[in-house]
Design an enzyme around this catalytic site. Structure first.
Site, PDB file in Angstrom:
ATOM      1  N   TRP A 102       0.683  -1.254  -0.201  1.00  0.00           N
ATOM      2  CA  TRP A 102       0.260   0.179  -0.174  1.00  0.00           C
ATOM      3  C   TRP A 102       1.005   1.039   0.203  1.00  0.00           C
ATOM      4  CZ3 TRP A 102      -4.498  -0.389  -1.922  1.00  0.00           C
ATOM      5  CH2 TRP A 102      -4.954  -2.115  -1.731  1.00  0.00           C
ATOM      6  N   ASP A 172      -1.747   6.736   6.654  1.00  0.00           N
ATOM      7  CA  ASP A 172      -2.645   5.281   5.806  1.00  0.00           C
ATOM      8  C   ASP A 172      -3.275   4.545   6.968  1.00  0.00           C
ATOM      9  OD1 ASP A 172      -3.887   4.047   4.787  1.00  0.00           O
ATOM     10  OD2 ASP A 172      -3.085   3.619   3.156  1.00  0.00           O
ATOM     11  N   LYS A 196     -12.736  -1.688   6.786  1.00  0.00           N
ATOM     12  CA  LYS A 196     -11.823  -2.851   6.871  1.00  0.00           C
ATOM     13  C   LYS A 196     -12.535  -2.566   8.476  1.00  0.00           C
ATOM     14  CE  LYS A 196      -9.360  -3.213   3.762  1.00  0.00           C
ATOM     15  NZ  LYS A 196      -7.860  -2.077   2.786  1.00  0.00           N
TER      16      LYS A 196
HETATM   17  C1  PLP Z   1      -7.864  -1.726   1.625  1.00  0.00           C
HETATM   18  C2  PLP Z   1      -6.621  -0.831   1.933  1.00  0.00           C
HETATM   19  C3  PLP Z   1      -6.181   0.774   1.466  1.00  0.00           C
HETATM   20  C4  PLP Z   1      -6.524   0.025  -0.081  1.00  0.00           C
HETATM   21  O1  PLP Z   1      -8.714   0.695   0.435  1.00  0.00           O
HETATM   22  P1  PLP Z   1      -9.783   1.708  -0.244  1.00  0.00           P
HETATM   23  O2  PLP Z   1     -10.784   2.224   0.236  1.00  0.00           O
HETATM   24  O3  PLP Z   1     -10.268  -0.047  -1.523  1.00  0.00           O
HETATM   25  O4  PLP Z   1      -8.441   2.490  -1.576  1.00  0.00           O
HETATM   26  C5  PLP Z   1      -5.486   0.903   1.087  1.00  0.00           C
HETATM   27  N1  PLP Z   1      -4.613   0.831   2.312  1.00  0.00           N
HETATM   28  C6  PLP Z   1      -5.011   0.043   3.269  1.00  0.00           C
HETATM   29  C7  PLP Z   1      -3.531  -0.086   4.237  1.00  0.00           C
HETATM   30  C8  PLP Z   1      -5.421  -0.718   2.794  1.00  0.00           C
HETATM   31  O5  PLP Z   1      -5.657  -1.667   4.324  1.00  0.00           O
END
Ligand code: PLP
Length: 360
Positions: A102, A172, A196
């Site tokens: 990511w 993030d 999540k």
């Molecule tokens: C799932 C995830 C993403 C992607 O998220 P989207 O909402 O599908 O764009 C980005 N960063 C992390 C750490 C993730 O777990």
């Protein structure tokens, strides 16, 4: 009534059972409105109340300082990979830590809007370990330094807030926000896709210190202009109303369960159970450096990879679903955020012991 399984997917992930029950009970009539929460006008009094309540509940859970905006936006974490440099960097230099999958995506997106320096890269460990913040090389002129708190696919997590002075931290936190107490005041910006650990897909939470929000880049779409969205209370256009509503119920559920300290304690019990089972056996393998093991996403392999398909089929038969690793890495992975009951992880561990006995 349908049956329920234990869903170990990395996201969209399980929602708390009491939240689902409440949604079911009021699906056709939300708070006496005669409408589903999905049908409420986004500028009406009831949705406004729901929106304000969700924001204040989230602020309370995380003890968000008053000089931070809390935004409920569209786009998923991936859109904000771009929106963050658009809002904060405007052609200047930014620093990124590459901790894996990511991080790489966030870096690629940022390069379109700003000069990106790589402050640290976990390549030397093949992304199976973190680079401690003491080893980051953050240029003094960087507008911010970005890191992925929990690499959901790799199963690698920065266990604490990195000690970085002078340059604002941007993180993030898509797969870790609300898994433990957090000192929001040590960050410039935190963002997370909801699917999540927060609620349904479609919602992205952005928490940002207001003094960092200058003029965004000229081509920034208004819906991704954090300052304008803050002024508009995240309702510049139709927000993801249903996801926002469900997230609000999840915040109330977390508070009722004892808040973020209780979430962390449960996450530690669940992860200790699974890592303990993996470490006690030669049949299962987790290759992540112990100090960097994720609290919520555990990738693992079978010593005999040919048994993987049988493992997944038998697990699914036992009501343990979506244990396949990400398509980019293969293998197996168990994700268990706040809403995964401890009984779910216990059932997985029992299943793994039984499977090993039959095949080990
Ligand atoms: C799932 C995830 C993403 C992607 O998220 P989207 O909402 O599908 O764009 C980005 N960063 C992390 C750490 C993730 O777990």
């Amino acid at each position: 009534m349908g049956h329920r399984i234990y869903n170990f997917a990395a996201g969209p992930a399980m929602l708390p059972e009491p939240v689902l029950e409440q949604l079911q009970a009021e699906l056709r009539d939300c708070r006496g409105s005669g409408m589903s929460a999905m049908e409420l006008p986004h500028r009406g009094a009831l949705f406004k109340q729901i929106a304000v309540e969700a924001e204040s509940d989230l602020r309370a859970l995380l003890a968000v300082p008053d000089d931070y905006a809390v935004l409920f936006l569209h786009g998923g974490a991936s859109s904000h990979f771009a929106a963050i440099p658009m809002n904060l960097a405007a052609g200047r230099s930014v620093a990124y830590v590459n901790g894996g999958y990511w991080s790489t995506k966030a870096i690629a997106a940022a390069r379109a809007y700003a000069h990106v320096d790589i402050a640290a890269d976990a390549a030397a460990s093949d992304y199976r370990d973190i680079v401690p913040a003491a080893e980051w090389n953050v240029p003094a002129d960087a507008v911010y330094v970005h890191y992925t708190a929990n690499e959901t696919i790799g199963g690698v997590e920065q266990p604490d807030t990195p000690a970085v002075e002078d340059v604002p931290l941007v993180s993030d936190m898509t797969s870790t926000l609300l898994s433990r107490p957090l000192e929001v005041g040590r960050y410039g910006l935190i963002y997370a896709g909801a699917q999540k650990n927060i609620g349904p897909a479609g919602l992205t939470v952005v928490i940002v210190r207001r003094d960092l929000l200058g003029e965004p880049m000229p081509a920034t779409p208004p819906t991704f202009d954090y300052r304008r969205q803050d002024e508009a209370h995240s309702i510049l256009n139709t927000p993801p109303t249903w996801a926002w509503y469900v997230a609000g119920l999840v915040f109330k559920w977390i508070a009722a369960e004892g808040g973020l300290a209780a979430m962390e304690a449960a996450a530690r019990r669940k992860s200790a159970l699974l890592y303990g089972a993996i470490d006690a056996s030669d049949f299962y393998i987790n290759r992540i450096a112990p100090r960097a093991r994720s609290l919520t996403n555990v990738p693992f392999q079978l010593a005999e990879p040919a048994l993987e398909t049988e493992f997944l089929l038998a697990a699914a038969d036992a009501g343990l679903k979506h244990l396949e690793g990400h398509r980019s890495v293969g293998g197996l992975r168990a994700s268990f955020y706040n809403a995964m009951p401890e009984a779910g992880v216990a059932a997985l561990v029992d299943f793994m012991r039984d499977f090993e006995q039959r095949h080990g």
